[in-house]
Write a protein that holds these residues in place. Structure first.
Motif, short mmCIF file in Angstrom:
data_model
loop_
_atom_site.label_atom_id
_atom_site.label_comp_id
_atom_site.label_asym_id
_atom_site.label_seq_id
_atom_site.Cartn_x
_atom_site.Cartn_y
_atom_site.Cartn_z
N ARG A 29 17.50 -16.40 33.07
CA ARG A 29 18.02 -15.09 32.67
C ARG A 29 17.69 -14.85 31.21
O ARG A 29 17.68 -15.79 30.41
N ALA A 30 17.50 -13.57 30.88
CA ALA A 30 17.13 -13.23 29.51
C ALA A 30 18.24 -13.65 28.54
O ALA A 30 17.98 -14.04 27.41
N ASP A 31 19.49 -13.60 29.00
CA ASP A 31 20.59 -13.90 28.07
C ASP A 31 20.87 -15.40 27.92
O ASP A 31 21.68 -15.79 27.07
N GLY A 32 20.21 -16.25 28.69
CA GLY A 32 20.33 -17.71 28.50
C GLY A 32 21.76 -18.16 28.29
O GLY A 32 22.67 -17.76 29.02
N PRO A 33 21.97 -18.99 27.25
CA PRO A 33 23.33 -19.51 27.03
C PRO A 33 24.34 -18.43 26.65
O PRO A 33 25.54 -18.65 26.78
N THR A 34 23.87 -17.25 26.19
CA THR A 34 24.83 -16.22 25.80
C THR A 34 25.41 -15.48 27.01
O THR A 34 26.21 -14.57 26.86
N GLN A 35 25.03 -15.89 28.22
CA GLN A 35 25.64 -15.28 29.41
C GLN A 35 27.11 -15.72 29.55
O GLN A 35 27.83 -15.19 30.38
N VAL A 79 35.08 -38.75 13.73
CA VAL A 79 35.01 -37.61 14.64
C VAL A 79 34.80 -38.09 16.08
O VAL A 79 33.78 -38.68 16.40
N ALA A 80 35.81 -37.85 16.90
CA ALA A 80 35.72 -38.22 18.32
C ALA A 80 36.13 -37.00 19.13
O ALA A 80 37.05 -37.03 19.94
N SER A 81 35.41 -35.91 18.85
CA SER A 81 35.83 -34.62 19.40
C SER A 81 35.23 -34.31 20.76
O SER A 81 35.45 -33.23 21.30
N GLY A 82 34.46 -35.25 21.31
CA GLY A 82 34.10 -35.16 22.72
C GLY A 82 32.96 -34.23 23.10
O GLY A 82 32.27 -33.65 22.25
N VAL A 83 32.78 -34.13 24.38
CA VAL A 83 31.79 -33.23 24.99
C VAL A 83 32.53 -32.48 26.09
O VAL A 83 33.58 -32.92 26.53
N LEU A 84 31.98 -31.40 26.53
CA LEU A 84 32.54 -30.70 27.69
C LEU A 84 34.02 -30.41 27.53
O LEU A 84 34.82 -30.68 28.43
N ASN A 85 34.42 -29.93 26.34
CA ASN A 85 35.83 -29.56 26.22
C ASN A 85 36.05 -28.14 25.71
O ASN A 85 37.17 -27.77 25.40
N VAL A 86 34.97 -27.34 25.68
CA VAL A 86 35.16 -25.91 25.43
C VAL A 86 34.81 -25.19 26.73
O VAL A 86 33.65 -24.94 27.04
N PRO A 87 35.83 -24.86 27.52
CA PRO A 87 35.55 -24.20 28.80
C PRO A 87 34.93 -22.83 28.54
O PRO A 87 35.30 -22.15 27.58
N HIS A 88 33.97 -22.46 29.38
CA HIS A 88 33.43 -21.11 29.23
C HIS A 88 33.42 -20.35 30.55
O HIS A 88 33.52 -20.96 31.62
N VAL A 89 33.34 -19.04 30.42
CA VAL A 89 33.35 -18.18 31.61
C VAL A 89 32.16 -17.23 31.54
O VAL A 89 31.75 -16.82 30.46
N PRO A 90 31.57 -16.89 32.68
CA PRO A 90 30.44 -15.96 32.64
C PRO A 90 30.92 -14.55 32.27
O PRO A 90 32.03 -14.16 32.63
N LYS A 91 30.05 -13.87 31.52
CA LYS A 91 30.42 -12.50 31.12
C LYS A 91 30.12 -11.55 32.29
O LYS A 91 29.21 -10.72 32.21
#
Ligand code: FAD
Ligand code: NDP
Length: 651
Positions: A36-42, A222-234
């Motif tokens: 998709r043109a919007d890539g990660p910004t979707q 710093v032990a702030s992890g991975v995969l801990n900012v949940p995201h939702v499609p626009k």
């Protein structure tokens, strides 16, 4: 070009070559459909949500505010020796290893800060029904020797994984040393005091105002992890959906009924439930929803490859005699698994990897150094495709064996090589599609078009649902090009006002062994860029932390008890390490052409301009795998001089 024979001369392609080429072609077509043109910004990161609906979805459903408000675990303005950002498995392992190294001696030597309301990180936030680890719990659950704990099953459920975090905290007396519900916003190196100043916002629940705190520390870990900012499609209209809607990382049991401990989702009995996404999370959730929902609509963009789970109870006899039979067993077992994952098993050893081509993601000795030429890169890609074909075909054949309706079965087949997404394992997922209440809405790679008050729209048709589960994943671990500050969501200002964001913007990743970066004294990462990967994240944490513990112990020894150590990587040596890493980047070209996902910037990694691509290659991993990386670190440590690290006394 035509494949070459052993003597280097061109040959006509064999039938096997043709089959492989056709498969690659099919994979490429499927991937192209999804670009998709919007890539990660979707996606919208829930931490950036600025509307009430999404802000509410991002909130912590689990914190016990009354109990936490009654505790005073930090003093505003106080200075600690070690401040850990993150109270997940990473922060806990980090703390315990430094205690064991004799670096943490008195209670005020240590504090942990976490946005969560308790320990566990991933296993605090995620409480969806069906949650389990996908790596054997005997090596995934940290510190089993120290806690003398035997996991109940080969793959532990989320409840047990979270309880284990509390068990570690109890044993090492950390409950009174953690500041929860607190977001670290900024960290600044104070050149006068030779301390870090960390700005923290402590949330105190809906009935109390939040507090701004300033904490100081000698070392910032710093032990702030991975995969801990949940995201939702626009998805247009999503916020206007009229029913209950939540993300899997914040499961809403008041909407479904049941609880985390007892997920009987009674309230769904008369509900039409929709779930968006068919990644590793959904594979675990869907069989549970299928049990309770009146109707379940699974909205699929890309099917996951689903392999058998083979869950089993731990046999106490086997545990005692074979698994936990000697001191040091856990690391030995973890490294054995890592060796097999990177195809580095010794001659005659049983092959433990079910998915050998996953080594495309984590490297492999003997294959890791690939010349940066199209021919050499092409040959490596071809080698991996060939290796993967039996795995991928078996997974597709399994769909036909399990799913009764041939049309549904066809739509559930994954057409990408195994390394493009986290492989999934279940003995219940595909079976769920034989149930009359489970409906697959396959969007043929396109995703949902829109949401309405009543449901979701695909191909111009509205599918009404009462409850909507967003199983749509997380911000990519590659966010910020490996910049630990960006990933943690903090502004980090080092020596002479140097901003970590600026440093990464200008040159990209630069670390020594992935644990520290110049210009930022006394700051170490549990998991940085430029390190080796394996399928078990806990091994990655342990290996990096062990290295940092060694560096800190040496530095403290050098400075002595009379002063405070200031430990900083040199620019020269981090650049030398970066060069080593960049030499290994061509190996990972395989990932570029993958079906879009968080591993390849939603398909956009291959579309950057060459300058950005060069910069990105500085964040590459160690292409010869975990054991090779460990060997390099061990050689460095046994040399003993902390080459490339300057240690000075604060006073
Ligand atoms: P986390 O567990 O993410 O903990 C980091 C903590 O830091 C979080 O609690 C977060 O709130 C906090 N934090 C971050 N930034 C800030 C800030 N600015 N201020 C305050 N606090 C902050 N890996 C595997 O190897 N095997 C598995 O089976 C597996 N299963 C997974 C299942 C799910 C659903 C998910 C999402 C991930 C899974 N992973 C798995 C990856 C998993 O994240 C790691 O294995 C591991 O738990 C990471 O531990 P951590 O402590 O490094 O990070
Ligand atoms: P993923 O990112 O893997 O999956 C998100 C899903 O949402 C994908 O299927 C994606 O489709 C879909 N999606 C996104 N946008 C849309 C849209 N607009 N329309 C339709 N579908 C959409 O997230 P997960 O939470 O499943 O997993 C994240 C990671 O967490 C895993 O890779 C794994 O590392 C870890 N994990 C491990 C588990 C374990 O077994 N222990 C369990 C759960 C997670 P598409 O693929 O087309 O982008």
């Amino acid at each position: 070009g035509a494949p070459s024979g052993a003597n280097g001369q061109s040959q006509l392609p064999t039938e096997e070559d043709m089959t492989l080429l056709q498969l690659q072609q099919r994979y490429a077509e499927e991937a192209a459909k999804r670009i998709r043109a919007d890539g990660p910004t979707q996606f919208l990161d829930l931490t950036d949500a600025d509307t009430d609906r999404f802000k509410a979805i991002a909130e912590d459903p689990w914190a016990d505010h009354a109990a936490l408000n009654a505790k005073e675990t930090v003093k505003d303005g106080a200075a600690y020796k070690f401040l850990f950002l993150g109270g997940g498995y990473g922060g806990l392992i980090f703390t315990v290893r430094l205690i064991q190294a004799g670096l943490i001696n008195v209670p005020d030597d240590v504090r942990l800060v976490d946005a969560a309301g308790g320990f566990g990180g991933t296993w605090y936030w995620n409480r969806y029904p069906g949650l389990h680890c996908d790596v054997e719990s005997y090596i995934y659950m940290p510190l089993l020797e120290e806690t003398v704990y035997m996991p109940k099953q080969k793959y532990a459920p989320g409840t047990e994984l979270r309880e284990h975090a509390d068990r570690i905290a109890t044993q090492f007396d950390l409950h009174d040393k953690a500041l929860f519900r607190s977001n670290a916003k900024a960290a600044t190196w104070d050149e006068e005091e030779k301390l870090w100043t960390v700005q923290v916002t402590e949330g105190r629940g809906p009935n109390e105002p939040s507090r701004e705190l300033t904490l100081k520390c000698q070392y910032l870990l710093v032990a702030s992890g991975v995969l801990n900012v949940p995201h939702v499609p626009k998805i247009p209209g999503l916020e206007g959906f009229g029913g209950e809607m939540f993300h899997t990382a914040r499961w809403n049991y008041s909407a479904t009924g049941g609880s985390y401990e007892n997920p009987d989702m009674e309230k769904l009995k008369d509900k039409r439930v929709g779930i968006i996404g068919t990644g590793a999370t959904s594979i675990q959730v869907i069989p549970q929803l299928a049990k309770w929902a009146k109707e379940l609509y699974v909205f699929q963009r890309t099917p996951s490859a689903v392999h058998p789970r083979d869950q089993k109870a731990t046999d106490p006899e086997e545990w005692k005699s074979k698994i936990a039979s000697k001191k040091g067993w856990q690391m030995e077992r973890a490294l054995n698994f890592a060796a097999h994952m990177s195809l580095a098993a010794k001659e005659g050893e049983e092959n433990l990897t079910r998915i050998p081509a996953y080594s495309a993601l984590i490297g492999s000795p003997g294959y890791g150094l690939v010349e940066p030429t199209p021919e050499a890169i092409g040959a490596n890609v071809a080698r991996l495709y060939k290796m993967d074909t039996p795995t991928a075909e078996t997974a597709r054949a399994r769909v036909d064996q399990i799913v009764k309706d041939p049309e549904t079965a066809n739509k559930l087949k994954a057409w990408y090589p195994s390394w493009c997404k986290r492989p999934t394992f279940s003995d219940m997922y595909l079976q769920a599609f034989n149930e009359p209440n489970v409906h697959l809405i396959d969007t043929n790679g396109q995703g949902i078009e829109a949401a309405t008050k009543d449901g979701l729209v695909f191909a111009g048709k509205e599918c009404p649902v009462d409850v909507l589960v967003l199983s749509t994943g997380y911000r990519s671990p590659a966010f910020g090009n490996g910049n630990p500050a960006a990933k943690t969501g903090i502004e980090v200002i080092g020596r002479g006002g140097l901003s970590m964001d600026e440093k990464w913007k200008n040159i990209g990743s630069a670390t020594l062994h992935g644990v520290a970066t110049s210009g930022f004294p006394n700051l170490f990462f549990a998991f940085g860029p430029q390190t080796a990967a394996t399928a078990n994240f806990v091994t990655m944490l342990e290996v990096g932390i062990q290295h940092t513990a060694h560096i800190l112990a040496k530095a403290e020894e050098k400075v002595g008890a009379g002063s405070r150590a200031v430990v900083e990587v040199t620019r020269e040596e981090e650049e030398a390490w970066t060069m080593q890493v960049m030499m290994r980047a061509p190996y990972f070209a395989t990932i570029m052409g993958c079906t879009p996902g968080y591993l390849n910037g939603e398909g956009h990694s291959a579309r950057q301009d060459p300058k950005d691509m060069m910069k990105a290659s500085r964040s590459s991993g160690w292409s010869e795998g975990m054991l090779s990386y460990i060997k390099v670190l061990e050689e460095y440590r046994s040399e003993g001089s902390l080459k490339g690290i300057e240690v000075t006394a604060a006073y």
